[in-house]
Design a protein around this motif. Sequence first.
Motif, PDB file in Angstrom:
ATOM      1  N   LEU A   1       1.036  -1.139   0.041  1.00 10.72           N
ATOM      2  CA  LEU A   1      -0.458   0.315   0.084  1.00 10.72           C
ATOM      3  C   LEU A   1       1.237   1.739  -0.323  1.00 10.72           C
ATOM      4  O   LEU A   1       0.758   2.490  -0.764  1.00 10.72           O
ATOM      5  CB  LEU A   1      -0.955   0.554   1.168  1.00 10.72           C
ATOM      6  CG  LEU A   1      -1.867  -1.062   1.172  1.00 10.72           C
ATOM      7  CD1 LEU A   1      -2.682  -1.167   2.463  1.00 10.72           C
ATOM      8  CD2 LEU A   1      -2.945  -1.036   0.499  1.00 10.72           C
ATOM      9  N   ALA A   2       2.453   0.878   0.898  1.00 12.97           N
ATOM     10  CA  ALA A   2       2.483   2.425   0.723  1.00 12.97           C
ATOM     11  C   ALA A   2       3.586   2.470  -0.329  1.00 12.97           C
ATOM     12  O   ALA A   2       3.797   4.220  -1.065  1.00 12.97           O
ATOM     13  CB  ALA A   2       3.836   2.080   2.118  1.00 12.97           C
ATOM     14  N   TRP A   3       3.448   1.986  -1.152  1.00 12.61           N
ATOM     15  CA  TRP A   3       4.100   1.666  -2.872  1.00 12.61           C
ATOM     16  C   TRP A   3       3.522   2.881  -3.327  1.00 12.61           C
ATOM     17  O   TRP A   3       3.572   3.386  -4.600  1.00 12.61           O
ATOM     18  CB  TRP A   3       5.582   0.503  -3.129  1.00 12.61           C
ATOM     19  CG  TRP A   3       6.737   0.308  -2.709  1.00 12.61           C
ATOM     20  CD1 TRP A   3       7.289  -0.227  -1.847  1.00 12.61           C
ATOM     21  CD2 TRP A   3       8.112   1.266  -2.967  1.00 12.61           C
ATOM     22  NE1 TRP A   3       8.487  -0.130  -1.531  1.00 12.61           N
ATOM     23  CE2 TRP A   3       9.238   0.658  -2.852  1.00 12.61           C
ATOM     24  CE3 TRP A   3       7.306   1.818  -3.884  1.00 12.61           C
ATOM     25  CZ2 TRP A   3      10.397   1.141  -2.849  1.00 12.61           C
ATOM     26  CZ3 TRP A   3       9.749   2.322  -4.239  1.00 12.61           C
ATOM     27  CH2 TRP A   3      10.215   2.032  -3.684  1.00 12.61           C
ATOM     28  N   VAL A   4       2.492   1.909  -3.410  1.00 12.11           N
ATOM     29  CA  VAL A   4       0.817   2.174  -4.308  1.00 12.11           C
ATOM     30  C   VAL A   4       0.763   3.860  -4.036  1.00 12.11           C
ATOM     31  O   VAL A   4       0.123   4.647  -5.396  1.00 12.11           O
ATOM     32  CB  VAL A   4      -0.111   1.896  -3.934  1.00 12.11           C
ATOM     33  CG1 VAL A   4      -1.738   1.899  -4.539  1.00 12.11           C
ATOM     34  CG2 VAL A   4      -0.252  -0.039  -4.584  1.00 12.11           C
ATOM     35  N   LEU A   5       0.878   4.563  -2.480  1.00  6.51           N
ATOM     36  CA  LEU A   5       0.262   6.083  -2.338  1.00  6.51           C
ATOM     37  C   LEU A   5       1.756   6.761  -2.972  1.00  6.51           C
ATOM     38  O   LEU A   5       2.331   7.225  -3.642  1.00  6.51           O
ATOM     39  CB  LEU A   5       0.808   5.592  -1.220  1.00  6.51           C
ATOM     40  CG  LEU A   5      -1.120   4.673  -0.511  1.00  6.51           C
ATOM     41  CD1 LEU A   5      -0.633   6.044   0.925  1.00  6.51           C
ATOM     42  CD2 LEU A   5      -1.992   6.192  -1.108  1.00  6.51           C
ATOM     43  N   ALA A   6       2.963   6.335  -2.631  1.00  3.11           N
ATOM     44  CA  ALA A   6       4.543   6.685  -3.195  1.00  3.11           C
ATOM     45  C   ALA A   6       4.671   6.784  -5.025  1.00  3.11           C
ATOM     46  O   ALA A   6       4.506   7.730  -5.013  1.00  3.11           O
ATOM     47  CB  ALA A   6       5.861   5.786  -3.054  1.00  3.11           C
ATOM     48  N   LEU A   7       4.120   5.612  -5.611  1.00  2.67           N
ATOM     49  CA  LEU A   7       3.867   6.053  -7.164  1.00  2.67           C
ATOM     50  C   LEU A   7       3.053   6.903  -7.665  1.00  2.67           C
ATOM     51  O   LEU A   7       2.870   8.011  -8.184  1.00  2.67           O
ATOM     52  CB  LEU A   7       3.730   4.457  -7.585  1.00  2.67           C
ATOM     53  CG  LEU A   7       5.301   3.495  -7.228  1.00  2.67           C
ATOM     54  CD1 LEU A   7       4.886   1.646  -8.392  1.00  2.67           C
ATOM     55  CD2 LEU A   7       6.605   4.141  -7.773  1.00  2.67           C
ATOM     56  N   GLY A   8       1.014   6.695  -6.904  1.00  6.82           N
ATOM     57  CA  GLY A   8       0.560   7.481  -7.470  1.00  6.82           C
ATOM     58  C   GLY A   8       0.737   8.820  -7.105  1.00  6.82           C
ATOM     59  O   GLY A   8       0.402   9.644  -8.141  1.00  6.82           O
ATOM     60  N   SER A   9       1.716   9.095  -6.152  1.00  4.10           N
ATOM     61  CA  SER A   9       2.157  10.729  -6.053  1.00  4.10           C
ATOM     62  C   SER A   9       2.870  11.100  -6.800  1.00  4.10           C
ATOM     63  O   SER A   9       2.553  12.116  -7.368  1.00  4.10           O
ATOM     64  CB  SER A   9       2.763  10.533  -4.504  1.00  4.10           C
ATOM     65  OG  SER A   9       3.869  10.046  -4.346  1.00  4.10           O
ATOM     66  N   VAL A  10       3.299  10.200  -7.566  1.00  2.00           N
ATOM     67  CA  VAL A  10       4.680  10.848  -8.536  1.00  2.00           C
ATOM     68  C   VAL A  10       4.445  10.746  -9.605  1.00  2.00           C
ATOM     69  O   VAL A  10       3.964  12.329 -10.116  1.00  2.00           O
ATOM     70  CB  VAL A  10       6.112  10.080  -8.306  1.00  2.00           C
ATOM     71  CG1 VAL A  10       7.054   9.789  -9.901  1.00  2.00           C
ATOM     72  CG2 VAL A  10       6.799   9.479  -7.472  1.00  2.00           C
ATOM     73  N   SER A  11       3.452  10.245 -10.436  1.00  2.00           N
ATOM     74  CA  SER A  11       1.912  10.945 -11.008  1.00  2.00           C
ATOM     75  C   SER A  11       1.709  11.464 -10.695  1.00  2.00           C
ATOM     76  O   SER A  11       1.213  12.411 -12.047  1.00  2.00           O
ATOM     77  CB  SER A  11       1.196   9.606 -11.040  1.00  2.00           C
ATOM     78  OG  SER A  11       2.173   8.199 -11.755  1.00  2.00           O
TER      79      SER A  11
END
Length: 631
Positions: free
Chosen positions: A328-338
């Motif tokens: 979940l943390a990686w999904v949030l991190a990559l979503g914030s980058v996008s």
Amino acid sequence: GRNLGAIISQYCNRTARLRRRSSRPPLQQLCRTARPSLRHYDLETDPTRATLEEKRRLLVKELLSLSPSQCSHMLLTMPLSLAEKRILRAPVQAPAPLLGPFSSPQGCRGLWYRLLSLLRTAQPWHYALKQIGGRFGSSVLSYFLFLKTLLMLNFFSFFILLAFVVVLQAVYPPASVSPQPFTGLELLTGAGYFTHSLLYYGYYSNVTLNDPCTSRPNGSGCPLPAPLLPYNLPLAYLFSVGLSFLVTCILLVYSVSRSFRESVGSSTGDLAIKVFCAWDFKVIQRRSVKLQCENICTQLKELLVEQRSRSRSQSRCQCLGHCVVMLLAWVLALGSVSGCVLALHYFLEHMHAQEQQARGSGRWQQEAILLVLPFVVSLLNALMPHLYNLLAMWEKQDSPVTRVYVAIIRNLILKEVVLILLCYQWLRRSVICSTEECWETCVGQDLYRFMVMDFIFTLLDTLFGELIWRLILEKRLKTKQRPEFDIARNVLELIYGQTLTWLGILFAPLLPAVQMLKLLLLFYIKKTSLMRNCQSPSKPWQASRMSTTFITLLCFPSFLGAAAFLSYTIWSVQPSETCGPFRGLETIYKSGKRWMLVLEQSNPNITWFAWVYQHLLENTWLLFFVSVALM
């Protein structure tokens, strides 16, 4: 239980026996009157017959009769204190008054050792790095060592461009353009007074510098002969940039291999080695002794924490829950980058529309618009790491090494994607520019502004994230706890700044000098803030492999990305028509072919050089294999 006099007498007898064994002939070859008498050695054999000073004087006399290697070995094996050995060594190593300090091998060797110690202490920040390592451990020290490596890389690039391009263009300046008045805002924007200067690509000419006929139109009617060694500035510009990248690549490959070799190895027995073999007995100054104590204590803490983390075990449910949280943390991190990249893309389009409307406005308003994009990008780079720190607190990584690696990867993804978007905008030539004629100068100004704004945000983060936060913790919350030094964020700031320098080296040849000044200021600012505002890591950990990771990240995403961008610019993008050393050419790469044709026509004796250029430098397969070998 022996006293000092007995020990000195014993070694005096040993030294005498060693001297007689090595110097006198066999007893059978001597006559009876020449044989030694035992009466001469009463003083040596009976320690009660002489005072301590007489015994010491006799031992010094015997030591002087030995060879230098025998004398050093004898002094080394004596069970005496260091103070007593210094008393005995002083007259032994004293030079002859007439011959000077070079009269004996011992004097030369001592002078050589002193010179070596001076050279070691003369290294940049020698004591400061020891102080940081002793107080904060190898993890924080790895950041400052990485900064020192970047300073060395920029020095080589700056020296090459300064020697072969900048100085020669300054000696042979082009036709002068009336400069704009200096207002001070140029230090932030890089425009205005700096636009037509040695800082940017557009200032450099496309002529042979030492040719007296270059000032005439098309060289017509020139009575002066051509120079024997013509200096073609476009070719020098292209090869200097290429040589700078080649030297940087070799140094990076060497640094990666050396760091990898030092970090790989078995860690069994490290704790015993630190306990029994870490102390340096040559250290005698009180400050150095304290520093070495702190350093060894910090290293022991790191080793113990590393061994303790290896011995921990988790149940399957704990491992499964931890994996879900990390996902979940990686999904949030990559979503914030996008989200950041999409927002930046639409912001760039809006800025282009604003720039078209502001063309008729005043100079101050135009230059203020130039700072908006670097401000927004630097703001994103400053705020997003704090979001990633919150995600790291939610993940609750046991290993501080894993926590730093994860933070580095997330920050690196953000910065690299933002730079890819900016490079795409620059290659489309949709840059916000203060001049109409030279898009390369506009790109160089953009990169200069990004570097300056990144430095300003680094200072603000140091001020508010470390100094102000320490004052809040001490004055308001009344705690002795201080903020910790964020290694991942600070290292990524260094890599980001160095990537900007490599991207702009073609468009602004003096950008490595700006980066060197920035790194020098950063070292002293970060060191001062670290000593005054930060505490040691709450979980000490070894950074034996962190330096390898930093150099590898600098080499592969950063350096190879910048090299790919500049290679595409040189081979495929048309340069400006009215400015710069490559004006009027289809691509920058065509300047080499044009120079080869001129060289072949002017001097038929060096056609072999044209053959080398055609079959080696233009050979795609050779370049491919060289690139593979370096990678």
